[in-house]
Scaffold this motif. Structure first.
Motif: not given
Length: 162
Positions: A118-120, A122-129, A151-153, A157-160
């Motif tokens: 999730v962290a990777i 979200i970080l990757g999506a924010l950096l890309t945007i 990746i975040a999804a 899914y695995q976590l929650w």
């Protein structure tokens, strides 16, 4: 007479952890000063299995018999517990630490990695945007952003989704 090996074989550890009742015995003993009676163990495990407290007598008796005849002798044979059949006392032995290490590792691994995904993501999506907004990335964001979102999804899914 041969001396017990100091470390349990990995196959023996997996055999112990594969059975819910044996795993529950070790967890209960770890939480209760490393000793209990077979009656306390059977009450606890029957309550877990039935979802009722106090558990029905027939389930409690079934757990008691299986602990007495199968699970505690197996754990004792592997040097994980000592089981006094006269006093009905069960106590953890030194080798229980080997099993506990695998129990901790299983819980940590299953809980930690989805958070990392999730962290990777979200970080990757924010950096890309951010790169897209700044104008420093041409058409790369079209491919990279969906990858990080996936990746975040998956991590979410695995976590929650269990």
């Amino acid at each position: 007479m041969s001396e017990e090996p100091s470390v349990l074989e990995e196959g023996d550890i997996h055999d112990i952890l594969r059975n819910d009742r044996r795993r529950a015995v070790i967890e209960f003993l770890l939480e209760h000063n490393e000793r209990a009676t077979i009656r306390e163990l059977s009450e606890h495990i029957a309550a877990l299995e039935s979802g009722e407290d106090p558990p029905p007598r027939n389930i409690r008796q079934s757990v008691y018999v299986s602990l007495h005849q199968t699970h505690l002798p197996k754990l004792e044979g592997l040097g994980v517990v000592s089981y006094d059949t006269d006093s009905k006392d069960v106590e953890l032995r030194e080798r229980a630490g080997h099993v506990e290490a695998y129990m901790d590792q299983t819980h940590e691994t299953s809980d930690r990695f989805p958070l990392v995904y999730v962290a990777i993501g979200i970080l990757g999506a924010l950096l890309t945007i951010g790169s897209f907004v700044a104008g420093s990335v041409a058409e790369l964001w079209i491919w990279v952003l969906p990858l990080f979102v996936i990746i975040a999804a998956l991590g979410g899914y695995q976590l929650w989704g269990r």
